[in-house]
Every structure is written in structure tokens, then in C-alpha cells.
Scaffold this motif. Structure first.
Motif, PDB file in Angstrom:
ATOM      1  N   GLY A 194       0.836  -1.200   0.000  1.00 37.90           N
ATOM      2  CA  GLY A 194       0.000   0.000   0.000  1.00 37.90           C
ATOM      3  C   GLY A 194       0.868   1.246   0.000  1.00 37.90           C
ATOM      4  O   GLY A 194       1.889   1.307  -0.668  1.00 37.90           O
ATOM      5  N   GLU A 195       0.462   2.245   0.747  1.00 38.93           N
ATOM      6  CA  GLU A 195       1.247   3.474   0.873  1.00 38.93           C
ATOM      7  C   GLU A 195       2.280   3.242   1.963  1.00 38.93           C
ATOM      8  O   GLU A 195       1.974   3.309   3.146  1.00 38.93           O
TER       9      GLU A 195
ATOM     10  N   ARG B  51       3.558   4.083  -3.150  1.00 36.00           N
ATOM     11  CA  ARG B  51       2.572   3.014  -3.201  1.00 36.00           C
ATOM     12  C   ARG B  51       3.278   1.756  -3.681  1.00 36.00           C
ATOM     13  O   ARG B  51       3.936   1.749  -4.709  1.00 36.00           O
TER      14      ARG B  51
ATOM     15  N   PRO C  12       2.476  -2.101  -4.734  1.00 36.10           N
ATOM     16  CA  PRO C  12       1.389  -3.050  -5.002  1.00 36.10           C
ATOM     17  C   PRO C  12       1.732  -4.455  -4.506  1.00 36.10           C
ATOM     18  O   PRO C  12       2.829  -4.704  -4.017  1.00 36.10           O
ATOM     19  N   ASP C  13       0.790  -5.359  -4.660  1.00 43.95           N
ATOM     20  CA  ASP C  13       0.995  -6.746  -4.226  1.00 43.95           C
ATOM     21  C   ASP C  13       1.963  -7.503  -5.132  1.00 43.95           C
ATOM     22  O   ASP C  13       2.630  -8.426  -4.686  1.00 43.95           O
TER      23      ASP C  13
END
Length: 107
Positions: A32-33, A46, A48-49
Motif C-alpha cells: 500500500g502506501e 505506493r 502493489p501486491d
């Protein structure tokens, strides 16, 4: 040309290098952030997964160079088109059944 580039070069102790790697690992785990401390600055980004990675080791001129690289898109993740509702599918089947019954009656 990059939208943004941050580069930091400095001498570190082995423990300081480990601290930086731990901070990076924590940011990657949280996703996330995330914030990544690189004294004297803090980077916020950010994460991501899913990412792509590259590990490179070069030995030469009496030195070893180890590079860790992580890449990911900054574009928003695509969203799947909305699925047809189950009710709509049933209505279509009923309409087809009605048309078939009407056809049998007229023919």
C-alpha cells in the motif's frame, strides 16, 4: 526520462546497510502506501501486491557489486468489467421459453 529519480550514495557500516534492508523489507511487507527511511530522508510510495525483481552480482577490479532492483507499474490496476446479474440471465431464459411456446402455438 524519469518522472522522479532519487539516488543516494554513501559509506555505510554493515549494520547500517542491514537497517536499510530491514526498512525496505518492512515497506514491502506492508505494501500500500509505505514509507521507507533513508536517513536523512523518508520516501513514501505506493507498493502493489505484485512486483518484478532483478538481482545482479558483479565481481571485478577487487570489488563485489550487489544490486537489488524492484519494479512495478504506477498505473492503477485494471478493473474487471461488471458481470451480468444472475437475474438478467434467468429473464433471458424465460423470454426464450416464452418465444418458443408462442412459436409452437402459432405453428
Amino acid at each position: 526520462m524519469s518522472d522522479l529519480k532519487f539516488e543516494q550514495k554513501r559509506a555505510l557500516s554493515r549494520l547500517e546497510a542491514a537497517d536499510q534492508l530491514e526498512a525496505l523489507a518492512k515497506a514491502l511487507r506492508e505494501g500500500g502506501e509505505a514509507e521507507f527511511e533513508l536517513a536523512p530522508v523518508t520516501l513514501s510510495m505506493r507498493i502493489p501486491d505484485d512486483l518484478r525483481s532483478e538481482i545482479e552480482v558483479e565481481v571485478g577490479d577487487g570489488e563485489i557489486e550487489l544490486e537489488l532492483e524492484f519494479k512495478w507499474s504506477i498505473a492503477p490496476a485494471p478493473t474487471a468489467p461488471p458481470k451480468a446479474s444472475a437475474g438478467r440471465g434467468r429473464a433471458t431464459k424465460r423470454s426464450a421459453a416464452k418465444r418458443s411456446a408462442a412459436k409452437k402455438q402459432s405453428g
